[in-house]
Structure formats: C-alpha cells, structure tokens
Design a protein around this motif. Structure first.
Motif, PDB file in Angstrom:
ATOM      1  N   ARG A 228      -5.550  -5.646   5.490  1.00  0.00           N
ATOM      2  CA  ARG A 228      -4.725  -5.134   4.382  1.00  0.00           C
ATOM      3  C   ARG A 228      -3.509  -4.361   4.894  1.00  0.00           C
TER       4      ARG A 228
ATOM      5  N   THR B  48      -2.726   5.754   0.014  1.00  0.00           N
ATOM      6  CA  THR B  48      -3.785   4.768   0.227  1.00  0.00           C
ATOM      7  C   THR B  48      -4.000   4.538   1.711  1.00  0.00           C
ATOM      8  N   VAL B  49      -2.914   4.439   2.472  1.00  0.00           N
ATOM      9  CA  VAL B  49      -3.012   4.243   3.923  1.00  0.00           C
ATOM     10  C   VAL B  49      -3.719   5.430   4.556  1.00  0.00           C
TER      11      VAL B  49
ATOM     12  N   THR C  47      -3.063   1.331  14.448  1.00  0.00           N
ATOM     13  CA  THR C  47      -4.474   1.617  14.200  1.00  0.00           C
ATOM     14  C   THR C  47      -5.367   1.002  15.282  1.00  0.00           C
TER      15      THR C  47
ATOM     16  N   LYS D 231      -5.939   7.426   3.198  1.00  0.00           N
ATOM     17  CA  LYS D 231      -7.356   7.359   2.858  1.00  0.00           C
ATOM     18  C   LYS D 231      -8.056   6.300   3.701  1.00  0.00           C
ATOM     19  N   GLU D 232      -7.413   5.152   3.888  1.00  0.00           N
ATOM     20  CA  GLU D 232      -7.978   4.087   4.720  1.00  0.00           C
ATOM     21  C   GLU D 232      -8.143   4.564   6.163  1.00  0.00           C
ATOM     22  N   GLU D 233      -7.130   5.260   6.676  1.00  0.00           N
ATOM     23  CA  GLU D 233      -7.202   5.769   8.044  1.00  0.00           C
ATOM     24  C   GLU D 233      -8.308   6.808   8.190  1.00  0.00           C
TER      25      GLU D 233
ATOM     26  N   MET E 224       0.833  -1.183   0.000  1.00  0.00           N
ATOM     27  CA  MET E 224       0.000   0.000   0.000  1.00  0.00           C
ATOM     28  C   MET E 224       0.872   1.240   0.000  1.00  0.00           C
TER      29      MET E 224
ATOM     30  N   LYS F  40     -11.121   6.959   6.411  1.00  0.00           N
ATOM     31  CA  LYS F  40     -12.393   6.236   6.416  1.00  0.00           C
ATOM     32  C   LYS F  40     -12.625   5.563   7.768  1.00  0.00           C
ATOM     33  N   LEU F  41     -11.561   4.996   8.309  1.00  0.00           N
ATOM     34  CA  LEU F  41     -11.645   4.317   9.598  1.00  0.00           C
ATOM     35  C   LEU F  41     -12.000   5.298  10.715  1.00  0.00           C
TER      36      LEU F  41
ATOM     37  N   ILE G 204      -8.828  -4.796   9.195  1.00  0.00           N
ATOM     38  CA  ILE G 204      -7.588  -4.077   8.879  1.00  0.00           C
ATOM     39  C   ILE G 204      -6.529  -5.053   8.362  1.00  0.00           C
TER      40      ILE G 204
END
Length: 88
Positions: free
Chosen positions: A34, A5-6, A43, A8-10, A1, A12-13, A32
């Motif tokens: 991925r 990308t990380v 996280t 964006k994932e964080e 990743m 959203k989380l 999580i």
C-alpha cells in the motif's frame, strides 16, 4: 494515503518487528504494497537494517506494490531481506 495513515501504519509495523525480534521466529513476511515506492524503500531498508543489527540471522520478506518498486529497492537489498512483488 494521508500522512496520518502512514504514521499509523509505521507504528503498527514497528510494533510487529519489535515483537518478531523478541520471538523465536526466524522469518517474517510483511506486506507494504500500500506504500508508495519512497515509503516502501525507506521502511524496508531501515527496518531490515535494524533487524540485522539486533539479530543477523532473522529475515524479513517484504511484499511491495509491483515489479517497478521491487527493481528500485533491489540494488540496496540486504542479506536478511527478500523483496517480493505483489501478484495482484
């Protein structure tokens, strides 16, 4: 990743957990798997701590990549979190 990308994932989380904390729901499961073990550890532990501070009765179940990641995080596990190894 990639770092983008990380992030964006964080993001959203963070939104998902904020919504959970405002809801009547008492348990949330977040995948999580991925994330690498460093990002997954950070996280899960930081967000579970945030959740505990806001409402110690809410629980987060974290699905991580594998047993190795689970075993790394387990010694730091908080009362309001559960670590589940991905079965894939």
């Amino acid at each position: 990743m990639t770092a983008n990308t990380v992030n964006k994932e964080e993001e959203k989380l963070t939104k998902k957990i904020a919504s959970f904390l405002c809801s009547a729901q008492n348990e949330l499961t977040i995948n999580i798997s991925r994330l690498n073990f460093i990002d997954a550890s950070r996280t899960a532990l930081l967000n579970s701590t945030k959740c505990y501070v806001k409402d110690p009765f809410k629980k987060i179940n974290w699905i991580v990549k594998d047993e190795n990641v689970k075993n790394i995080i387990m010694p730091f596990k908080l009362d309001n979190m559960e670590i589940i190894a991905n079965k894939d």
